[in-house]
Write an enzyme that holds these catalytic residues in place. Structure first.
Site, PDB file in Angstrom:
ATOM      1  N   HIS A  93       0.829  -1.381  -0.169  1.00 40.16           N
ATOM      2  CA  HIS A  93       0.234   0.222  -0.021  1.00 40.16           C
ATOM      3  C   HIS A  93       0.928   1.365   0.274  1.00 40.16           C
ATOM      4  CE1 HIS A  93      -3.957   1.970   0.861  1.00 40.16           C
ATOM      5  NE2 HIS A  93      -3.202   2.787   0.989  1.00 40.16           N
ATOM      6  N   HIS A 133       1.323   5.326  -2.181  1.00 42.58           N
ATOM      7  CA  HIS A 133       0.957   6.100  -2.799  1.00 42.58           C
ATOM      8  C   HIS A 133       2.533   6.670  -3.985  1.00 42.58           C
ATOM      9  CE1 HIS A 133      -3.040   6.861  -1.808  1.00 42.58           C
ATOM     10  NE2 HIS A 133      -2.469   6.000  -0.490  1.00 42.58           N
ATOM     11  N   GLN A 154      -9.437   9.027  -6.140  1.00 38.22           N
ATOM     12  CA  GLN A 154      -8.746   9.623  -4.583  1.00 38.22           C
ATOM     13  C   GLN A 154      -9.584  11.078  -4.139  1.00 38.22           C
ATOM     14  OE1 GLN A 154      -4.838  10.432  -4.124  1.00 38.22           O
ATOM     15  NE2 GLN A 154      -4.745  11.580  -2.327  1.00 38.22           N
ATOM     16  N   HIS A 210      -9.037   1.654  -0.130  1.00 34.17           N
ATOM     17  CA  HIS A 210      -9.349   2.542   1.255  1.00 34.17           C
ATOM     18  C   HIS A 210     -10.962   2.405   1.453  1.00 34.17           C
ATOM     19  CE1 HIS A 210      -5.707   4.157  -0.709  1.00 34.17           C
ATOM     20  NE2 HIS A 210      -5.322   5.162   0.137  1.00 34.17           N
ATOM     21  N   GLU A 256     -11.141   5.026   6.437  1.00 34.05           N
ATOM     22  CA  GLU A 256     -10.036   5.688   6.713  1.00 34.05           C
ATOM     23  C   GLU A 256     -10.903   6.754   7.881  1.00 34.05           C
ATOM     24  OE1 GLU A 256      -6.620   6.928   4.547  1.00 34.05           O
ATOM     25  OE2 GLU A 256      -5.214   7.699   5.925  1.00 34.05           O
ATOM     26  N   ASP A 268       2.246   3.286   3.174  1.00 35.28           N
ATOM     27  CA  ASP A 268       1.178   4.399   2.347  1.00 35.28           C
ATOM     28  C   ASP A 268       2.181   5.551   2.173  1.00 35.28           C
ATOM     29  OD1 ASP A 268      -1.332   5.129   2.217  1.00 35.28           O
ATOM     30  OD2 ASP A 268      -1.708   6.126   4.340  1.00 35.28           O
TER      31      ASP A 268
HETATM   32 FE   FE2 Z   1      -3.083   4.804   1.097  1.00 29.70          FE
END
Ligand code: FE2
Length: 425
Positions: free
Chosen positions: A58, A60, A153, A211, A214, A310
């Site tokens: 995971h 970005h 996103q 996701h 969260e 992450d």
């Molecule tokens: Fe993330």
């Protein structure tokens, strides 16, 4: 027939001690004690552990190493991070994304991290972050597996054109369907996004990685929706829920029903300890919630759980160094997994469990597996986490692609020893 490379007298993460590993033509050929064969290159692995590479399931990549652009996150909060990313987006260029991603991959290789699943934002209709990372994926292929998740996103239903862009990103070559349940406008929109995205994955034969929840909201129910959709769309084993932090705050009776449902669905879970511990619980006064999902309980129920990094040096997190042992260490502490077997499973969470989520072929240390290996300056997984052990040698398909020299500390203390190796304190 001689080996290309023979690594002698090493320990393995499963507790096997003092074995030799013989490598020929990109593959592991033999794992035995006292292998008696010629080799072009021999490495002494005494007091070291040989591991398959670290895997970050995971990440970005489109935002990494952008720290300070256009300014630093003064509050350190998720909301200011999202605001900053919005400010940065109009000025992003493909070249800048590629340059940062390639530099991050260099760092990853030096840390023995040879497989990364990255979410990539598809809400900008130009889709140039997708194009940039597909190019990076191609460039790093000889030394690193990069998987791309088409990630809406700004919200699948909340962001205009998100569905069109996501489908285009999949057509371009992104291979996994992403989502962001808790960022949709309502709980119902979140539930509908789970269904719509799982339907797309089922129709195209793809994996899902969302996701999911969260948040610190104990009433959020998207994990349940994702598990249920996994069963309804026949996606068992192909769906991953990332973060799942709402589970930390949920009612315990409800969780006693939820975890068996997750296990039944065959979904995977990813916690991101460095980010969860810093981002969650921000609206609490005291006591402040930890905000990481229920890792030991999920593992006990037979659910495959990995730890992800992450973020590294981006609008949300100013720290990090592609060190999955740092990730494992944080996960271990936050989840209070200090029992012997629990600590070993934290090492698994950044290696084999994550490789299972990414469905990596030929991963492991057995005859027939790819010769993708990391020689760690530690004797076992617990020592590796404790010391954030040095990656003495990183190998991809039998070729050494990174080396860091072993360098004990010199001491100048008159009556004490003159040299210190951290393994033997
Ligand atoms: Fe993330």
């Amino acid at each position: 027939m001689p080996f290309d490379h023979l690594i002698q007298n090493i320990n393995l993460p499963d507790g096997t001690e003092g074995v030799d590993v013989g490598i020929r033509e990109e593959k592991i050929i033999a794992v035995e004690k006292n292998l008696d064969a010629e080799a072009s290159v021999t490495t002494d692995g005494s007091n070291c552990m040989l591991s398959p590479p670290f895997v970050d399931s995971h990440f970005h990549m489109d935002a990494t190493l952008s720290l300070g652009l256009p300014r630093l996150n003064q509050s350190g909060t998720l909301l200011e991070g999202i605001q900053l990313w919005g400010e940065l987006k109009p000025d992003l260029t493909q070249e800048a994304i590629k340059d940062r991603a390639l530099r991050y991959c260099d760092l990853a290789v030096s840390q023995g991290l040879l497989a990364i699943r990255s979410h990539v934002d598809v809400c900008d209709s130009r889709l140039f972050a997708v194009e940039a990372l597909l190019d990076v994926q191609n460039q790093v292929k000889p030394y690193l597996d990069l998987q791309l998740v088409a990630f809406p996103q700004d919200g699948f239903s909340r962001s205009e054109n998100a569905e069109t862009n996501l489908l285009k990103a999949l057509d371009l070559g992104a291979e996994i369907v992403g989502g962001i349940t808790h960022f949709e406008r309502t709980m119902e929109d979140g539930r509908r996004s789970v269904d719509a995205l799982c339907r797309i994955a089922a129709e195209r034969g793809l994996m899902v990685d969302m996701h999911c929840d969260e948040s610190d909201d104990p009433m959020s129910r998207h994990v349940e929706s994702l598990a249920s959709a996994t069963l309804r769309f026949g996606l068992q084993g192909r769906v991953t829920g990332s973060h799942l932090t709402s589970m930390h705050s949920m009612d315990n009776y409800y969780v006693s029903k939820l975890i068996p449902l997750m296990a039944e669905s065959g979904m995977h879970a990813i916690a991101n300890p460095l980010i969860n511990i810093t981002i969650q619980g921000r609206q609490d006064v005291y006591p402040k919630r930890r905000g990481m999902t229920r890792v030991p309980e999920l593992m006990s129920a037979g659910i495959n759980v990995a730890f992800g990094h992450d973020c590294v040096m981006d609008p949300w997190y100013p720290l990090g160094s592609a060190d999955m042992l740092e990730v494992a260490s944080m996960g271990l502490h936050v989840a209070q997994m200090t029992g012997v077997e629990a600590m070993k499973s934290c090492f698994q969470a950044v290696t084999a469990n994550a490789a299972c989520i990414m469905n990596l072929e030929g991963y492991g240390i057995k005859p027939g597996c790819n010769a993708d290996l990391v020689l760690l300056e530690a004797r076992d997984p617990i020592e590796a986490i404790r010391l954030k052990a040095k990656r003495l040698m990183v190998m991809r398909r039998g070729k050494v692609i990174a080396e860091t020299p072993s360098s004990p500390c010199s001491l100048n203390l008159e009556t004490r020893r003159s040299e210190l190796d951290r393994r033997f304190v």
